[in-house]
Design a protein around this motif. Sequence first.
Motif, PDB file in Angstrom:
ATOM      1  N   ASP A  19     -22.398 -57.696 -25.885  1.00  0.00           N
ATOM      2  CA  ASP A  19     -23.062 -58.905 -25.394  1.00  0.00           C
ATOM      3  C   ASP A  19     -23.413 -59.908 -26.491  1.00  0.00           C
ATOM      4  OD1 ASP A  19     -24.992 -56.933 -26.157  1.00  0.00           O
ATOM      5  OD2 ASP A  19     -26.556 -58.082 -25.166  1.00  0.00           O
ATOM      6  N   ASP A  20     -23.445 -59.486 -27.737  1.00  0.00           N
ATOM      7  CA  ASP A  20     -23.735 -60.404 -28.839  1.00  0.00           C
ATOM      8  C   ASP A  20     -22.444 -61.126 -29.224  1.00  0.00           C
ATOM      9  OD1 ASP A  20     -23.704 -60.912 -31.915  1.00  0.00           O
ATOM     10  OD2 ASP A  20     -25.843 -60.796 -31.386  1.00  0.00           O
ATOM     11  N   ASP A  21     -22.419 -62.442 -29.025  1.00  0.00           N
ATOM     12  CA  ASP A  21     -21.196 -63.227 -29.242  1.00  0.00           C
ATOM     13  C   ASP A  21     -20.610 -63.057 -30.641  1.00  0.00           C
ATOM     14  OD1 ASP A  21     -21.459 -64.205 -26.667  1.00  0.00           O
ATOM     15  OD2 ASP A  21     -22.300 -66.127 -27.285  1.00  0.00           O
ATOM     16  N   SER A  22     -21.447 -63.186 -31.670  1.00  0.00           N
ATOM     17  CA  SER A  22     -20.921 -63.118 -33.031  1.00  0.00           C
ATOM     18  C   SER A  22     -20.452 -61.702 -33.375  1.00  0.00           C
ATOM     19  CB  SER A  22     -21.953 -63.613 -34.051  1.00  0.00           C
ATOM     20  OG  SER A  22     -23.141 -62.864 -33.956  1.00  0.00           O
ATOM     21  N   MET A  23     -21.179 -60.684 -32.911  1.00  0.00           N
ATOM     22  CA  MET A  23     -20.756 -59.293 -33.146  1.00  0.00           C
ATOM     23  C   MET A  23     -19.445 -59.008 -32.416  1.00  0.00           C
ATOM     24  SD  MET A  23     -21.225 -56.320 -34.522  1.00  0.00           S
ATOM     25  CE  MET A  23     -22.914 -55.951 -34.970  1.00  0.00           C
ATOM     26  N   GLU A  45     -20.406 -55.864 -16.633  1.00  0.00           N
ATOM     27  CA  GLU A  45     -19.801 -56.349 -15.382  1.00  0.00           C
ATOM     28  C   GLU A  45     -18.394 -56.875 -15.616  1.00  0.00           C
ATOM     29  OE1 GLU A  45     -21.805 -59.036 -12.537  1.00  0.00           O
ATOM     30  OE2 GLU A  45     -23.618 -57.921 -13.092  1.00  0.00           O
ATOM     31  N   ASP A  46     -18.241 -57.690 -16.660  1.00  0.00           N
ATOM     32  CA  ASP A  46     -16.908 -58.203 -16.993  1.00  0.00           C
ATOM     33  C   ASP A  46     -15.965 -57.057 -17.355  1.00  0.00           C
ATOM     34  OD1 ASP A  46     -17.781 -60.783 -16.535  1.00  0.00           O
ATOM     35  OD2 ASP A  46     -17.904 -61.336 -18.662  1.00  0.00           O
ATOM     36  N   GLY A  47     -16.493 -56.053 -18.050  1.00  0.00           N
ATOM     37  CA  GLY A  47     -15.682 -54.892 -18.398  1.00  0.00           C
ATOM     38  C   GLY A  47     -15.173 -54.163 -17.170  1.00  0.00           C
ATOM     39  N   LEU A  48     -16.053 -53.981 -16.178  1.00  0.00           N
ATOM     40  CA  LEU A  48     -15.641 -53.322 -14.935  1.00  0.00           C
ATOM     41  C   LEU A  48     -14.601 -54.144 -14.188  1.00  0.00           C
ATOM     42  CD1 LEU A  48     -19.020 -51.884 -13.654  1.00  0.00           C
ATOM     43  CD2 LEU A  48     -17.059 -50.601 -14.514  1.00  0.00           C
ATOM     44  N   ASP A  49     -14.769 -55.466 -14.202  1.00  0.00           N
ATOM     45  CA  ASP A  49     -13.789 -56.342 -13.553  1.00  0.00           C
ATOM     46  C   ASP A  49     -12.408 -56.170 -14.186  1.00  0.00           C
ATOM     47  OD1 ASP A  49     -15.744 -57.335 -11.860  1.00  0.00           O
ATOM     48  OD2 ASP A  49     -16.014 -59.216 -12.963  1.00  0.00           O
ATOM     49  N   VAL A  50     -12.366 -56.188 -15.519  1.00  0.00           N
ATOM     50  CA  VAL A  50     -11.087 -56.061 -16.228  1.00  0.00           C
ATOM     51  C   VAL A  50     -10.465 -54.692 -15.954  1.00  0.00           C
ATOM     52  CG1 VAL A  50     -10.024 -55.901 -18.519  1.00  0.00           C
ATOM     53  CG2 VAL A  50     -11.640 -57.746 -18.023  1.00  0.00           C
ATOM     54  N   PRO A  68     -27.378 -56.542 -20.923  1.00  0.00           N
ATOM     55  CA  PRO A  68     -28.009 -56.904 -19.652  1.00  0.00           C
ATOM     56  C   PRO A  68     -27.102 -56.554 -18.470  1.00  0.00           C
ATOM     57  CG  PRO A  68     -27.217 -58.865 -20.796  1.00  0.00           C
ATOM     58  CD  PRO A  68     -27.016 -57.703 -21.728  1.00  0.00           C
ATOM     59  N   GLY A  69     -27.716 -56.319 -17.319  1.00  0.00           N
ATOM     60  CA  GLY A  69     -26.930 -55.987 -16.126  1.00  0.00           C
ATOM     61  C   GLY A  69     -26.382 -54.587 -16.249  1.00  0.00           C
ATOM     62  N   VAL A  70     -25.065 -54.453 -16.139  1.00  0.00           N
ATOM     63  CA  VAL A  70     -24.406 -53.153 -16.276  1.00  0.00           C
ATOM     64  C   VAL A  70     -24.401 -52.792 -17.762  1.00  0.00           C
ATOM     65  CG1 VAL A  70     -22.248 -51.881 -15.961  1.00  0.00           C
ATOM     66  CG2 VAL A  70     -22.966 -53.555 -14.245  1.00  0.00           C
ATOM     67  N   GLY A  72     -23.916 -50.245 -21.212  1.00  0.00           N
ATOM     68  CA  GLY A  72     -22.744 -49.544 -21.706  1.00  0.00           C
ATOM     69  C   GLY A  72     -22.562 -48.152 -21.134  1.00  0.00           C
ATOM     70  N   ILE A  73     -23.677 -47.463 -20.872  1.00  0.00           N
ATOM     71  CA  ILE A  73     -23.564 -46.111 -20.316  1.00  0.00           C
ATOM     72  C   ILE A  73     -23.022 -46.164 -18.897  1.00  0.00           C
ATOM     73  CG2 ILE A  73     -24.893 -44.081 -19.579  1.00  0.00           C
ATOM     74  CD1 ILE A  73     -26.609 -44.531 -22.118  1.00  0.00           C
ATOM     75  N   GLU A  74     -23.532 -47.094 -18.097  1.00  0.00           N
ATOM     76  CA  GLU A  74     -23.030 -47.245 -16.729  1.00  0.00           C
ATOM     77  C   GLU A  74     -21.572 -47.701 -16.746  1.00  0.00           C
ATOM     78  OE1 GLU A  74     -23.020 -47.327 -12.491  1.00  0.00           O
ATOM     79  OE2 GLU A  74     -24.183 -46.241 -13.987  1.00  0.00           O
ATOM     80  N   LEU A  75     -21.253 -48.625 -17.639  1.00  0.00           N
ATOM     81  CA  LEU A  75     -19.870 -49.075 -17.787  1.00  0.00           C
ATOM     82  C   LEU A  75     -18.968 -47.884 -18.122  1.00  0.00           C
ATOM     83  CD1 LEU A  75     -17.541 -51.094 -18.123  1.00  0.00           C
ATOM     84  CD2 LEU A  75     -18.414 -51.586 -20.429  1.00  0.00           C
ATOM     85  N   ALA A  76     -19.385 -47.059 -19.070  1.00  0.00           N
ATOM     86  CA  ALA A  76     -18.572 -45.902 -19.479  1.00  0.00           C
ATOM     87  C   ALA A  76     -18.417 -44.910 -18.333  1.00  0.00           C
ATOM     88  CB  ALA A  76     -19.203 -45.227 -20.692  1.00  0.00           C
ATOM     89  N   ARG A  77     -19.502 -44.648 -17.624  1.00  0.00           N
ATOM     90  CA  ARG A  77     -19.452 -43.695 -16.514  1.00  0.00           C
ATOM     91  C   ARG A  77     -18.478 -44.171 -15.436  1.00  0.00           C
ATOM     92  NH1 ARG A  77     -21.114 -42.958 -11.783  1.00  0.00           N
ATOM     93  NH2 ARG A  77     -22.340 -44.844 -11.591  1.00  0.00           N
ATOM     94  N   ARG A  78     -18.586 -45.448 -15.082  1.00  0.00           N
ATOM     95  CA  ARG A  78     -17.709 -45.991 -14.046  1.00  0.00           C
ATOM     96  C   ARG A  78     -16.283 -46.159 -14.542  1.00  0.00           C
ATOM     97  NH1 ARG A  78     -21.397 -50.619 -11.488  1.00  0.00           N
ATOM     98  NH2 ARG A  78     -19.513 -51.050 -10.275  1.00  0.00           N
TER      99      ARG A  78
END
Length: 132
Positions: A19-23, A45-50, A68-70, A72-78
């Motif tokens: 989520d950090d733009d520069s990172m 959320e964008d990760g899940l979409d892709v 924020p939102g989804v 990383g853990i939820e993203l990884a699980r899904r």
Amino acid sequence: MVDNEMKGASMARILLAEDDDSMRDFLAKALSRAGHEVEAVADGEDGLDVLGETPGAFELLLTDIVMPGVDGIELARRAAEIDPGLKIMFITGFAAVALNAGAAAPKEAKVLSKPFHLRDLVDEVAKVMDAA
């Protein structure tokens, strides 16, 4: 500067969620210079979409945990449900969260704690991709 010194290492198609733009920009450029193909997204959320649009297109999910939102853990699980063969690696300043048994993070996920050197990131990605 990280360059393509990783002779013999598996180059990967990586989905980067940070989520950090520069990172995010910094990591994407470093991984690209190391020979990986990187698609970067700003949040879970964008990760899940892709992942939903292109199941099986990635070999590695590299995600921050605290987003924020989804998160990383939820993203990884899904992501593991969408693509069971997807390798998962967390980058975080909060490693204890990922390692907490109650967090439901995929057991085989690798955790790289911030701050880290780019060489460490490239080396860890290579290790994850070369693991059976």
